[in-house]
Structure formats: structure tokens, C-alpha cells
Write an enzyme that holds these catalytic residues in place. Structure first.
Site, PDB file in Angstrom:
ATOM      1  N   CYS A   2       0.835  -1.184   0.000  1.00  0.00           N
ATOM      2  CA  CYS A   2       0.000   0.000   0.000  1.00  0.00           C
ATOM      3  C   CYS A   2       0.873   1.238   0.000  1.00  0.00           C
ATOM      4  O   CYS A   2       2.098   1.170  -0.130  1.00  0.00           O
ATOM      5  CB  CYS A   2      -0.921   0.012   1.223  1.00  0.00           C
ATOM      6  SG  CYS A   2      -1.909  -1.492   1.426  1.00  0.00           S
ATOM      7  N   ALA A  52      -5.171  -4.494  -2.155  1.00  0.00           N
ATOM      8  CA  ALA A  52      -5.734  -5.545  -1.312  1.00  0.00           C
ATOM      9  C   ALA A  52      -5.100  -6.897  -1.643  1.00  0.00           C
ATOM     10  O   ALA A  52      -5.234  -7.401  -2.761  1.00  0.00           O
ATOM     11  CB  ALA A  52      -7.247  -5.607  -1.500  1.00  0.00           C
ATOM     12  N   GLU A  78       3.511  -6.287   4.509  1.00  0.00           N
ATOM     13  CA  GLU A  78       2.911  -7.567   4.900  1.00  0.00           C
ATOM     14  C   GLU A  78       3.576  -8.077   6.176  1.00  0.00           C
ATOM     15  O   GLU A  78       4.801  -7.996   6.322  1.00  0.00           O
ATOM     16  CB  GLU A  78       3.078  -8.627   3.810  1.00  0.00           C
ATOM     17  CG  GLU A  78       2.467  -8.290   2.464  1.00  0.00           C
ATOM     18  CD  GLU A  78       0.946  -8.299   2.464  1.00  0.00           C
ATOM     19  OE1 GLU A  78       0.355  -8.853   3.411  1.00  0.00           O
ATOM     20  OE2 GLU A  78       0.363  -7.741   1.508  1.00  0.00           O
ATOM     21  N   ILE A 305      12.300 -11.353 -18.675  1.00  0.00           N
ATOM     22  CA  ILE A 305      12.478 -10.576 -19.899  1.00  0.00           C
ATOM     23  C   ILE A 305      13.851 -10.874 -20.467  1.00  0.00           C
ATOM     24  O   ILE A 305      14.773 -11.270 -19.744  1.00  0.00           O
ATOM     25  CB  ILE A 305      12.312  -9.066 -19.671  1.00  0.00           C
ATOM     26  CG1 ILE A 305      13.305  -8.551 -18.644  1.00  0.00           C
ATOM     27  CG2 ILE A 305      10.896  -8.733 -19.261  1.00  0.00           C
ATOM     28  CD1 ILE A 305      13.298  -7.043 -18.537  1.00  0.00           C
TER      29      ILE A 305
END
Length: 651
Positions: A2, A52, A78, A305
Site C-alpha cells: 500500500c 488488497a 505484509e 524478460i
């Protein structure tokens, strides 16, 4: 994952409007939800943008209030062991009435309210930054995770406190005085980044990793003088590990490391949204993906990549590992025009000047993954913990030989090395390569020859290490009015105490390059793509275990990451992994001479450099000319100037 923001101003009547501006600037960090909370009587406002990941319901909404009503939190990151913390709080009789949802934020807040800051942070496993407001005592606490995975800026402008996950939130304050710190600019030229606690703006600091700061806002002089306090220090983990070394067999050491990595990776795979991984085909990312796959009932989604230019393409190796592990693999080959399309976004993406050129592929692979999921695991950290960088293998050997060579001989050798351009060295090396043992097959031999020339004149191993980590070796001579401030590199009182030069470099890198460069790069690139990047190698339990392992289990027979390789070889054949180490880079030098030349020339124009007044143009123009003519590969030096100039255009 967030974004958080906030402001304190006892005289500001526009708190809601300001915090909403700050919050909106972070929408890329949290496109799923937003919230603000304001106490106008005190003059504090908190903002939050939510991506979320755990508990997608309204119960995970922030700013979040504690059950007792005393505390309000905004949180980014987290807490991977939140289920265990929830049980511990329940066993202590502290949440017997239950919580509203199952989010990690709610558990962290309950711990902070019940156990206090230090006990809760020491009990938590995770990556995070937070702002906790104590409504009763009117105290604001800012905290950051142990290894610096999540960012947090804060600072005062007069009697107004501003804080946020990125500088763009602080800059959203309408009256913000954006005064560039020329001393911090010298650090950018040396390190490609601005190390904590400095930022590009005067008066705004980065909270250092493993620290929290308590700001008593009823006493502004005390709040402004508050000094961040450590709750965990890598130097302590290093000292503790070296004092209690592992003494068992290599097989047992491999068992221990695999068990801890499996546990850490398993916790970081938990989410209420799809989870995948970056896969380069190297040791670190392959180990992470292999241990993910052993714990997944479905094929792990992996992303990589590649580049058409020789010497930079690892996609073929990633594909081979993916096939063996049977992952659901996605790859993207990057063309110069793809990189050129990203460049205009970099100055906004990184919010302060940042010039590690692997920022481009990191964003591109994040963008690729973001088309399918919200969470990716990364293999970052393996080099610093298990001795993977080439300098760990060569620095001690080179320095021990160098210090016995007379100064005049070293100077002559340096002149000889520099008399041949990097491109010519590369050509000569390629001609001789078939005759050389495999251990001498290195990438970028021309650049390495010129780096060696730069260090031949140095006095001791610590200076040698600083030179290896420097781009502009005398940045204060380039930045007008700039003076290089002290950092961990120059303050010997902050150096770790280790049993070897190799371990010393690893501990230094983990506290500087890792947190100030690698984690900044991953956080901004992943957040720009609105995905969460998780780094299981930086679980502090993995870190502490790594420091119990003797050096000969990390570097053995001229090869780094020996112990981590043993874990990996239980799951992936050795022949798919063994090859010379290759960084996550791009063919920047070639692109600056080709497709990016016009863009670079406009930013390095002498008249513009003089007009802006930050850099002395002579050394920059000389490097640019030499680079274009192939007489030197100055891509990293020039990229630092280019990234600052591009960032300046955005201000």
C-alpha cells in the site's frame, strides 16, 4: 502492499484537502481502496491507499482503529506470521473478544496496542512501514522493517510534519519548499542512489531500516529533535552469528537452509490473490521458484524478460529452468524502443533521482507480471547473504597482491590498463577466451579492467571496497556547491565486526547497496505496476541463519553461493545453472550511442548544464565524448547525470 501519507499541523485548517492530495499521489501503490482520517482538534491527518492482498473485505480498510479506540494506524507491507501473532495475542488474553477480519494490519495494530512497539516489531516477520497515532498521548510513531524493503520519508517544514511512502506524497503539500540538497546529490553520483537517512530534499529524511521514531507532538521541540531508535540491527545479527557458528556437516547445513527457505517462502506465498515469481534462471530466483513449486498444487507463474543483444539475454536460461520445474512461464523480449518508452516515466516512478539502470528491466518485468497477478516473489538478497558478487571472490585476492606492489608500479599498471579502451579489451578477451580456463570467463572484461585501474592507487582494503562501490570517484568536484556527507562507508564506527574481508563486504552491502538500491528499485518498479514484490531471502530468520554459516560454506573453490547452490541442486540439475554470473542489466552503453543518443544529448547539453547550475559541465562533456567515440564505457556515470536531469525536468 500500500501507500501511506500524513500531515501534522496545529494551525492548518485545510487538513482534509491536503491529506487527500497526498493520498491521491500514491494511487499506483494502492488502486483498490483509499481512506483518510482526521483529528482537526489536534491537527493530524492520515491517508492510505490500499492494494488488497490479504482480507479483501472492508475489514481490511485503513486508516484502521484499534479495538480500544486509542490507536489509529496506516500500514504498508505484509506481516507474514500474522496468524501466529494472532494466536499469541489470544493466548495472552489480549484479543479474547476477537477481531473484525483476518488482515495482518489488524493483528499488527492489536500487538502494538497490547505489547508496545518494540515487542511487537521484534515478534513480527515481514516487510513494512507504518505510522501509528496514539490519541491518548498524542504521540506519532513511525516504523520500518529490518532490511529496508518498504520506504518511509518524513520531515519538518517549520512546524508542519509531513510523512509518506514516497516523496511525491510529501511534495503534494501545496506549500512544500522543494530545496535540493546538493550534498545528497554528491551521494547520488557516487552510489547511483541516495542512501538513508538522506533524501534529495533538505529537511526530509528516510527512516532507516530496522528503526522506529517516536514523535511527541505536544512538544514540537522534542518532536523535531527525536532520534530514530533501532529495534534490530544487522551488525548485531552478524556478531551473534559469527559468535555461534554452525559446526555440523555441509549436508546438515543444506538441510537447515532449505527448511528455513521453504518456511519463509511458504509464508510469503499466502495471499487472497494470485502469486507468482520473477525468474532469471540464476541461482537465487531459481531457488525461490523451485521451493515455491514444491509447495504449490498448481504450476507457479513465472516471468522473465530478455534482450536480443549478446551478453545480456538470460531469458533462454530462465526458460530452461521453467521447463524443468514445469512452471507457467511468460517471457518478453525487450527492444531499445521498449526501454525508450519507459525512460520518460522513470523520474516520476522513483520520486527522487535514482540511477541503477536495471530499474528499466525491473519495471518491464513487473509490468509483465502485473497483467496476470498482484504478488510476485523475487530472489533478491542471495548475493549479499551467501557471497554471490564477483567482488567477494576477487577483492581479497586482488588487494592482497596489490598491497605488496610498489606504488610506482601500480600507477604504471593503471596507466597501461586505461590506455586501452573497454571495447578493445572486450575484443581482445573474446579472441583469447577459447584459450582461457572457464573461471576467467567473465562478463564485461573491459569495464572490469578500467575498474581495476581505478583501484590500483588505493591505500587499504576499505578504500578498495569504497572504490568498487563508487561510480563518480570524486563527486564533490562535479556537483557545484556540494560536499559529500558522512555515510556508513566513511564512518568506521558503524562498520560491522567480522572474521574476514569477504564477510565484511557482505555485511556492508546488505546495509547499503541492498536497502538503498536494490530494495528501492524493486519497490518503486513493482508499485508503479501496482503489484507487490516479496523477498523471502530477506526474512530476518534467513538472514540470521546465513550469518551462522562459515565463509567456506558460502565461497568455495572460487565460486560464490555454494550453500545456496546445494539447496537448488536438489531440485534443478546443476548444468542448467552453472555459468558465469550475469547481472540484471541492459545494453545501456550501446543504446546511449544509438537509439537513446538524441535524448541523452539534449540532457547533457553544455548550455543546459550551465543554466541549471548543479554540475560542472567539463567532466561530463568529456565523458560523453569519450563514450560516443568508444574510448571509454561511461554508461553508469552518464546515466546518473541523465537521471538527475530528467528528474529535474519533472520538478
Amino acid at each position: 502492499m500500500c501507500g501511506l501519507s500524513g500531515i501534522f499541523s496545529s494551525r492548518n485548517t485545510e487538513l482534509e484537502a491536503v491529506v487527500r492530495l497526498m493520498n491521491t499521489s500514491l494511487i499506483h501503490r494502492g488502486p483498490d481502496d483509499s481512506g483518510v482520517w482526521i483529528d482537526g482538534n489536534v491537527g493530524i491527518a492520515l491517508g492510505h491507499r490500499r492494494l488488497a492482498i490479504v482480507d479483501l473485505s472492508e475489514a481490511g480498510h485503513q486508516p484502521m482503529h484499534s479495538n480500544c479506540g486509542r490507536f489509529v494506524i496506516v500500514f504498508n507491507g505484509e506481516i507474514y506470521n500474522h496468524a501466529e501473532l494472532r494466536q499469541a495475542l489470544h493466548d495472552d488474553g489480549l484479543i479474547s473478544t476477537g477481531l473484525k477480519g483476518h488482515s495482518d494490519t489488524e493483528v499488527l495494530l492489536a500487538g502494538l496496542a497490547s505489547w508496545g512497539v518494540e515487542k511487537t516489531l521484534n515478534a513480527s516477520v515481514g516487510m513494512f512501514a507504518f505510522a501509528l497515532w496514539d490519541r491518548q498521548e498524542q504521540v506519532l510513531t513511525l516504523g520500518r522493517d529490518r532490511m529496508g524493503e518498504k520506504p518511509l520519508y518524513y520531515g519538518w517544514q517549520d512546524d508542519i510534519l509531513l510523512f509518506g511512502s514516497e516523496l511525491k506524497a510529501i511534495k503534494a503539500f501545496p506549500a512544500f519548499r522543494a530545496e535540493i540538497d546538493r550534498n545528497a546529490l554528491t551521494l547520488l553520483l557516487r552510489h547511483n542512489c541516495i542512501p538513508a537517512p538522506y533524501s534529495i530534499y533538505k529537511g526530509i529524511a528516510k527512516l532507516q531500516s530496522g528503526h522506529y521514531v517516536v514523535l511527541p507532538l505536544t512538544d514540537l521541540s522534542a518532536a523535531k529533535a527525536a532520534i530514530p531508535q533501532p529495534y534490530w540491527r544487522l551488525n548485531d545479527a552478524v556478531a551473534k552469528g559469527l559468535a555461534d557458528p554452525f559446526t555440523g556437516s555441509p549436508e546438515t547445513a543444506t538441510d537447515l537452509l532449505e527448511a528455513q527457505l521453504r518456511s519463509s517462502i511458504g509464508q510469503q506465498m499466502l495471499a487472497d490473490v494470485p502469486v507468482g515469481a520473477f525468474l532469471s534462471g540464476g541461482v537465487d530466483s531459481s531457488a525461490v521458484v523451485a521451493l515455491m513449486q514444491t509447495q504449490s498444487t498448481q504450476a507457479v507463474r513465472t516471468f522473465t524478460i530478455g534482450f536480443d543483444e549478446g551478453g545480456f539475454d538470460e531469458a533462454v536460461h530462465a526458460k530452461a529452468v521453467s521447463r524443468h520445474l514445469d512452471t507457467q512461464h511468460t517471457e518478453l523480449y525487450v527492444r531499445p524502443q521498449d526501454a525508450a518508452a519507459v525512460i520518460p516515466r522513470l523520474s516520476s516512478m522513483y520520486c527522487e533521482p535514482f540511477s541503477d539502470s536495471s530499474q528499466i528491466p525491473t519495471f518491464l518485468v513487473s509490468q509483465l507480471a502485473g497483467q496476470e497477478l498482484k504478488v510476485v516473489l523475487s530472489g533478491d538478497g542471495g548475493d549479499e547473504l551467501f557471497g554471490g558478487y564477483n567482488r567477494y571472490l576477487s577483492a581479497k585476492k586482488i588487494w592482497s597482491k596489490m598491497q605488496h606492489v610498489p606504488s610506482f608500479a601500480r600507477q604504471a599498471s593503471a596507466s597501461l590498463l586505461r590506455s586501452v579502451s573497454p571495447t578493445t579489451w572486450d575484443s581482445l578477451f573474446n579472441l583469447a577466451k577459447p584459450l582461457l580456463p572457464s573461471r576467467f570467463h567473465v562478463s564485461g572484461p573491459g569495464d572490469k579492467a578500467h575498474k581495476l585501474a581505478n583501484v590500483l592507487k588505493l591505500a587499504d582494503g576499505h578504500e578498495f571496497y569504497l572504490q568498487l562501490n563508487s561510480h563518480w570517484s570524486d563527486p564533490a568536484s562535479v556537483v557545484i556547491g556540494g560536499e559529500e556527507p558522512p555515510t556508513m562507508f566513511t564512518d568506521a564506527s558503524r562498520w560491522p565486526k567480522t572474521d574476514s574481508f569477504e564477510h565484511w563486504m557482505m555485511a556492508m552491502d546488505a546495509q547499503t547497496y541492498m536497502s538503498d538500491d536494490i530494495m528501492v528499485k524493486l519497490d518503486r518498479a513493482s508499485m508503479a505496476a501496482s503489484i507487490e514484490g516479496r523477498v523471502p531471502m530477506l526474512d530476518h530468520r534467513v538472514v540470521e541463519l546465513a550469518w551462522r554459516m562459515p565463509l567456506d560454506l558460502k565461497i568455495r573453490n572460487g565460486q560464490g553461493k555454494w550453500l545456496l547452490r546445494q539447496v537448488l541442486y536438489r531440485h534443478v540439475p546443476k548444468e542448467l545453472i552453472e555459468r558465469p554470473k550475469q547481472g540484471f542489466g541492459i545494453p545501456l552503453g550501446e543504446w546511449l550511442r544509438g537509439s537513446l543518443r538524441e535524448w541523452a544529448e539534449s540532457l547533457l547539453d553544455e548550455a543546459r548544464l550551465v543554466r541549471d547550475g548543479y554540475f560542472r559541465p567539463e567532466p561530463i562533456r568529456k565523458m560523453w565524448s569519450e563514450h560516443l567515440q568508444g574510448r571509454g564505457n561511461w554508461q553508469s556515470h552518464l546515466w546518473t547525470i541523465l537521471m538527475f536531469q530528467a528528474w529535474l525536468d519533472e520538478q
